[in-house]
Scaffold this motif. Structure first.
Motif, PDB file in Angstrom:
ATOM      1  N   MET A   1       0.833  -1.182   0.000  1.00 19.23           N
ATOM      2  CA  MET A   1       0.000   0.000   0.000  1.00 19.23           C
ATOM      3  C   MET A   1       0.883   1.253   0.000  1.00 19.23           C
ATOM      4  N   ALA A   2       0.578   2.194  -0.862  1.00 23.53           N
ATOM      5  CA  ALA A   2       1.341   3.431  -0.955  1.00 23.53           C
ATOM      6  C   ALA A   2       1.090   4.288   0.280  1.00 23.53           C
ATOM      7  N   SER A   3       2.120   5.048   0.650  1.00 22.37           N
ATOM      8  CA  SER A   3       1.985   5.901   1.825  1.00 22.37           C
ATOM      9  C   SER A   3       2.570   7.283   1.535  1.00 22.37           C
ATOM     10  N   PHE A   4       2.329   8.192   2.461  1.00 21.54           N
ATOM     11  CA  PHE A   4       2.917   9.518   2.333  1.00 21.54           C
ATOM     12  C   PHE A   4       3.657   9.877   3.613  1.00 21.54           C
ATOM     13  N   ILE A   5       4.714  10.628   3.434  1.00 23.37           N
ATOM     14  CA  ILE A   5       5.506  11.154   4.539  1.00 23.37           C
ATOM     15  C   ILE A   5       5.356  12.664   4.498  1.00 23.37           C
ATOM     16  N   LEU A   6       5.142  13.269   5.640  1.00 28.97           N
ATOM     17  CA  LEU A   6       4.998  14.723   5.716  1.00 28.97           C
ATOM     18  C   LEU A   6       6.302  15.361   6.172  1.00 28.97           C
ATOM     19  N   ALA A   7       6.748  16.372   5.440  1.00 23.19           N
ATOM     20  CA  ALA A   7       7.892  17.162   5.889  1.00 23.19           C
ATOM     21  C   ALA A   7       7.518  17.805   7.224  1.00 23.19           C
ATOM     22  N   PRO A   8       8.492  18.111   8.066  1.00 28.18           N
ATOM     23  CA  PRO A   8       8.195  18.675   9.385  1.00 28.18           C
ATOM     24  C   PRO A   8       7.352  19.953   9.358  1.00 28.18           C
ATOM     25  N   CYS A   9       7.387  20.709   8.298  1.00 27.33           N
ATOM     26  CA  CYS A   9       6.664  21.984   8.213  1.00 27.33           C
ATOM     27  C   CYS A   9       5.184  21.829   7.864  1.00 27.33           C
ATOM     28  N   ILE A  10       4.761  20.661   7.423  1.00 25.73           N
ATOM     29  CA  ILE A  10       3.398  20.493   6.898  1.00 25.73           C
ATOM     30  C   ILE A  10       2.330  20.760   7.942  1.00 25.73           C
ATOM     31  N   GLU A  11       2.476  20.213   9.129  1.00 22.94           N
ATOM     32  CA  GLU A  11       1.462  20.429  10.160  1.00 22.94           C
ATOM     33  C   GLU A  11       1.304  21.919  10.458  1.00 22.94           C
ATOM     34  N   ASP A  12       2.410  22.641  10.521  1.00 22.01           N
ATOM     35  CA  ASP A  12       2.357  24.088  10.767  1.00 22.01           C
ATOM     36  C   ASP A  12       1.677  24.814   9.607  1.00 22.01           C
ATOM     37  N   GLU A  13       2.007  24.427   8.378  1.00 22.56           N
ATOM     38  CA  GLU A  13       1.379  25.060   7.211  1.00 22.56           C
ATOM     39  C   GLU A  13      -0.128  24.809   7.195  1.00 22.56           C
ATOM     40  N   LEU A  14      -0.530  23.575   7.480  1.00 18.95           N
ATOM     41  CA  LEU A  14      -1.965  23.265   7.505  1.00 18.95           C
ATOM     42  C   LEU A  14      -2.671  23.971   8.664  1.00 18.95           C
ATOM     43  N   ASP A  15      -1.995  24.084   9.799  1.00 13.92           N
ATOM     44  CA  ASP A  15      -2.580  24.829  10.931  1.00 13.92           C
ATOM     45  C   ASP A  15      -2.820  26.287  10.555  1.00 13.92           C
ATOM     46  N   LYS A  16      -1.868  26.894   9.872  1.00 12.86           N
ATOM     47  CA  LYS A  16      -2.012  28.299   9.466  1.00 12.86           C
ATOM     48  C   LYS A  16      -3.148  28.465   8.451  1.00 12.86           C
ATOM     49  N   ILE A  85       4.897   9.034  -1.553  1.00 10.42           N
ATOM     50  CA  ILE A  85       5.349  10.413  -1.769  1.00 10.42           C
ATOM     51  C   ILE A  85       5.821  11.037  -0.457  1.00 10.42           C
ATOM     52  N   GLU A  86       6.620  12.079  -0.607  1.00 12.70           N
ATOM     53  CA  GLU A  86       6.988  12.953   0.504  1.00 12.70           C
ATOM     54  C   GLU A  86       6.326  14.298   0.227  1.00 12.70           C
ATOM     55  N   VAL A  87       5.471  14.736   1.122  1.00 13.66           N
ATOM     56  CA  VAL A  87       4.803  16.032   0.974  1.00 13.66           C
ATOM     57  C   VAL A  87       5.745  17.095   1.526  1.00 13.66           C
ATOM     58  N   LEU A  88       6.109  18.054   0.672  1.00 12.98           N
ATOM     59  CA  LEU A  88       7.092  19.064   1.046  1.00 12.98           C
ATOM     60  C   LEU A  88       6.455  20.336   1.589  1.00 12.98           C
ATOM     61  N   HIS A  89       5.365  20.780   0.942  1.00 11.68           N
ATOM     62  CA  HIS A  89       4.704  22.032   1.337  1.00 11.68           C
ATOM     63  C   HIS A  89       3.258  22.031   0.881  1.00 11.68           C
ATOM     64  N   VAL A  90       2.447  22.829   1.568  1.00 11.82           N
ATOM     65  CA  VAL A  90       1.092  23.144   1.132  1.00 11.82           C
ATOM     66  C   VAL A  90       0.968  24.661   1.220  1.00 11.82           C
ATOM     67  N   TYR A  91       0.781  25.301   0.060  1.00 12.80           N
ATOM     68  CA  TYR A  91       0.743  26.760  -0.014  1.00 12.80           C
ATOM     69  C   TYR A  91      -0.540  27.230  -0.698  1.00 12.80           C
ATOM     70  N   HIS A  92      -0.927  28.461  -0.386  1.00 12.41           N
ATOM     71  CA  HIS A  92      -2.009  29.112  -1.124  1.00 12.41           C
ATOM     72  C   HIS A  92      -1.446  29.501  -2.485  1.00 12.41           C
ATOM     73  N   ALA A  99       9.519  32.039  -5.001  1.00 10.32           N
ATOM     74  CA  ALA A  99      10.214  32.782  -3.944  1.00 10.32           C
ATOM     75  C   ALA A  99      10.205  31.982  -2.642  1.00 10.32           C
ATOM     76  N   LEU A 100       9.091  31.362  -2.309  1.00 17.13           N
ATOM     77  CA  LEU A 100       9.021  30.554  -1.094  1.00 17.13           C
ATOM     78  C   LEU A 100      10.002  29.381  -1.152  1.00 17.13           C
ATOM     79  N   MET A 101      10.103  28.753  -2.295  1.00 17.37           N
ATOM     80  CA  MET A 101      11.007  27.613  -2.428  1.00 17.37           C
ATOM     81  C   MET A 101      12.476  28.044  -2.402  1.00 17.37           C
ATOM     82  N   ARG A 102      12.766  29.253  -2.845  1.00 14.16           N
ATOM     83  CA  ARG A 102      14.156  29.746  -2.752  1.00 14.16           C
ATOM     84  C   ARG A 102      14.577  29.887  -1.295  1.00 14.16           C
ATOM     85  N   LYS A 103      13.637  30.165  -0.411  1.00 15.76           N
ATOM     86  CA  LYS A 103      13.937  30.333   1.015  1.00 15.76           C
ATOM     87  C   LYS A 103      14.156  29.009   1.718  1.00 15.76           C
ATOM     88  N   ARG A 104      13.717  27.927   1.140  1.00 14.31           N
ATOM     89  CA  ARG A 104      13.769  26.616   1.794  1.00 14.31           C
ATOM     90  C   ARG A 104      15.031  25.878   1.461  1.00 14.31           C
TER      91      ARG A 104
END
Length: 104
Positions: A1-16, A85-92, A99-104
Motif C-alpha cells: 500500500m502506498a503511503s505519504f511522509i509529511l515534511a516537518p513543516c506540513i502540520e504548521d502550514e496546515l494549521d495556518k 510520496i513525501e509532501v514538502l509544502h502546502v501553499y495558497h 520565492a518561497l522555495m528559494r527560502k527553503r
C-alpha cells in the motif's frame, strides 16, 4: 500500500491555513484540511497525478505539484519516493511559490 511522509513543516502550514479560513468559516477550514489529507493519499497511490515543477535548487529537483482536491486555491508540493510520496509544502496559490522555495 502506498503511503505519504509529511515534511516537518506540513502540520504548521496546515494549521495556518486552517486558522486563516476558520476566522470566516470553521466548517470550510476543516474541509480544506481533510481534503489535503485525502489528496496526499491519492497522490501516494498515483504520484504521477501532479505536474512537474522546475526549481533552480538541486534539493528541489523532481518536485511535482497538485491542487488540493476541491480547493484549487491550495497547492501541494511533493516528490515521489519509494512506496509513495513525501509532501514538502502546502501553499495558497496566490503566494509566490518560486520565492518561497528559494527560502527553503
Amino acid at each position: 500500500m502506498a503511503s505519504f511522509i509529511l515534511a516537518p513543516c506540513i502540520e504548521d502550514e496546515l494549521d495556518k491555513i486552517w486558522e486563516f479560513i476558520d476566522k470566516d468559516n470553521p466548517e470550510a477550514a476543516t474541509r480544506v484540511v481533510h481534503a489535503a489529507y485525502d489528496t496526499f493519499r491519492a497522490l501516494a497511490a498515483n504520484p504521477g497525478l501532479g505536474h512537474p515543477r522546475a526549481f533552480r535548487r538541486k534539493a528541489h529537483r523532481n518536485v511535482r505539484a497538485r491542487n488540493v482536491q476541491g480547493f484549487d486555491n491550495y497547492l501541494i508540493l511533493y516528490r515521489e519516493i519509494s512506496g509513495g510520496i513525501e509532501v514538502l509544502h502546502v501553499y495558497h496559490n496566490a503566494r509566490n511559490i518560486n520565492a518561497l522555495m528559494r527560502k527553503r
